[in-house]
Design a protein around this motif. Structure first.
Motif, mmCIF file in Angstrom:
data_model
loop_
_atom_site.group_PDB
_atom_site.id
_atom_site.type_symbol
_atom_site.label_atom_id
_atom_site.label_comp_id
_atom_site.label_asym_id
_atom_site.label_seq_id
_atom_site.Cartn_x
_atom_site.Cartn_y
_atom_site.Cartn_z
ATOM 1 N N VAL A 34 0.840 -1.209 0.000
ATOM 2 C CA VAL A 34 0.000 0.000 0.000
ATOM 3 C C VAL A 34 0.865 1.244 0.000
ATOM 4 O O VAL A 34 1.780 1.372 0.813
ATOM 5 C CB VAL A 34 -0.906 0.048 1.256
ATOM 6 C CG1 VAL A 34 -1.833 1.276 1.194
ATOM 7 C CG2 VAL A 34 -1.722 -1.235 1.400
ATOM 8 N N SER A 35 0.575 2.187 -0.902
ATOM 9 C CA SER A 35 1.154 3.535 -0.827
ATOM 10 C C SER A 35 0.096 4.485 -0.278
ATOM 11 O O SER A 35 -0.961 4.648 -0.899
ATOM 12 C CB SER A 35 1.591 4.030 -2.209
ATOM 13 O OG SER A 35 2.603 3.217 -2.724
ATOM 14 N N TRP A 36 0.386 5.099 0.867
ATOM 15 C CA TRP A 36 -0.526 6.088 1.457
ATOM 16 C C TRP A 36 -0.235 7.449 0.848
ATOM 17 O O TRP A 36 0.889 7.961 0.953
ATOM 18 C CB TRP A 36 -0.317 6.135 2.965
ATOM 19 C CG TRP A 36 -0.864 4.963 3.724
ATOM 20 C CD1 TRP A 36 -0.556 3.647 3.540
ATOM 21 C CD2 TRP A 36 -1.820 5.011 4.796
ATOM 22 N NE1 TRP A 36 -1.265 2.863 4.433
ATOM 23 C CE2 TRP A 36 -2.038 3.680 5.220
ATOM 24 C CE3 TRP A 36 -2.504 6.043 5.445
ATOM 25 C CZ2 TRP A 36 -2.912 3.355 6.260
ATOM 26 C CZ3 TRP A 36 -3.371 5.727 6.484
ATOM 27 C CH2 TRP A 36 -3.573 4.395 6.868
ATOM 28 N N LEU A 37 -1.254 8.073 0.240
ATOM 29 C CA LEU A 37 -1.056 9.324 -0.489
ATOM 30 C C LEU A 37 -2.083 10.365 -0.063
ATOM 31 O O LEU A 37 -3.227 10.353 -0.531
ATOM 32 C CB LEU A 37 -1.146 9.048 -2.003
ATOM 33 C CG LEU A 37 -0.004 8.149 -2.517
ATOM 34 C CD1 LEU A 37 -0.346 7.530 -3.862
ATOM 35 C CD2 LEU A 37 1.289 8.955 -2.606
ATOM 36 N N PRO A 38 -1.673 11.284 0.816
ATOM 37 C CA PRO A 38 -2.609 12.324 1.265
ATOM 38 C C PRO A 38 -2.814 13.391 0.207
ATOM 39 O O PRO A 38 -1.881 13.743 -0.521
ATOM 40 C CB PRO A 38 -1.909 12.913 2.496
ATOM 41 C CG PRO A 38 -0.456 12.613 2.301
ATOM 42 C CD PRO A 38 -0.343 11.388 1.439
#
Lengths: 202, 202
Positions: A34-38
């Motif tokens: 998973v890449s968390w991208l705000p």
């Protein structure tokens, strides 16, 4: 390519909270990274001519959403309480997350702040909430906040917000598996299944 | 009280198509009785200041919706093709459905017209499509259309649309289990599970 999903979220978004609390466990079960991208929903809403969340602007939908949230949280065994303020500003912690995309503590930091907002009904903007969460994670807050508020740090959140908009994002959470976009916590499982599916031979 | 669900739909609504094609089978599996309740989305959108579907007004969401529809239809094994005209007017067949709420052929009539719109990409308004579907169902179209277009017949669709709005409906499909509202084809299974659940002792 190993299975991968992009998780685009806003700390102020209630449905992002539901995804944030479970995506890492659900992805790990399927062997998906998973890449968390705000990114900030505000500028995307403003581009529609909206000055706040559609859950505020559309009264009937707004009334529904909070009941739906209770039911969906219960279904996933997640805690949730309707916040007394919505949407809550979260600019500083969003900058912290964006400026530290690769920090191993970033997802935990975001989950903790969403629990503050959507379970404990407490504000998350300004330095104190971020400092408290970072300290609880064993991180020295001073350099983290200094970098988040620096011109380079702030630029990351602006860049991500522009990238989300350019790629067709219109709400949060949104997920990408390659170029395939999924919108909404209720599409998380479909998106993860898609990411975990063996790629067709080309 | 036997398990029961209300299915509020608009023949022009693409996500209503997905629910319409599977709700009776899914409900029967759970021993749940379904009431099919047509209403017009147009006046509800107009009350928001919108002159058409939000899938047309919001470009990014509109682009997404057709891809989402393809995926959701495939997931449920349902046929779907993006219509070349959207949203398609369907006033006459909506009046037919509303004026014949208790007719045993009404759900089949609606399903057939949604297949016309969302699979065969053909118009459904005006008398011919309704006449053809009714004939295929072994029903004489003349008295059915005459009643649908009578003042009493037209009044039913107006009444249902007003009732939907008064009960907080803001989109289609919507489902009611008692006073509990669920919005969207992606909540159909939750709503049916809710309807099938034994009532708590009071």
């Amino acid at each position: 390519m190993s299975p991968h999903i992009e998780f685009w979220f806003d700390l102020s978004s209630n449905y992002s909270h539901l995804s944030a609390q479970r995506i890492d466990a659900e992805a790990a079960r399927r062997g998906v990274r998973v890449s968390w991208l705000p990114f900030l929903l505000g500028p995307l809403f403003a581009a529609q001519g909206w000055n706040t969340s559609p859950f505020v602007l559309q009264q009937a939908k707004g009334a529904y959403v909070w009941r739906d949230m209770e039911r969906r949280a219960a279904r996933h065994g997640l805690a949730f309480r309707r916040p007394s303020e919505f949407p809550r500003p979260a600019t500083l912690p969003m900058r912290v997350a964006a400026a530290h995309l690769d920090a191993p503590w970033m997802p935990s930091f975001c989950r903790a702040l969403m629990l503050e907002n959507f379970v404990h009904d407490r504000g998350v903007d300004g330095p104190e909430p971020s400092q408290a969460v970072l300290r609880a994670l064993g991180i020295d807050p001073a350099p983290v906040l200094a970098h988040a508020e620096s011109p380079d740090g702030r630029a990351v959140l602006r860049r991500l917000t522009g990238e989300a908009q350019a790629r067709g994002v219109f709400g949060a959470p949104s997920f990408f598996v390659g170029t395939e976009m999924y919108w909404g916590d209720d599409r998380l499982d479909d998106a993860l299944d898609d990411a975990a599916r063996p790629a067709a031979a080309t």
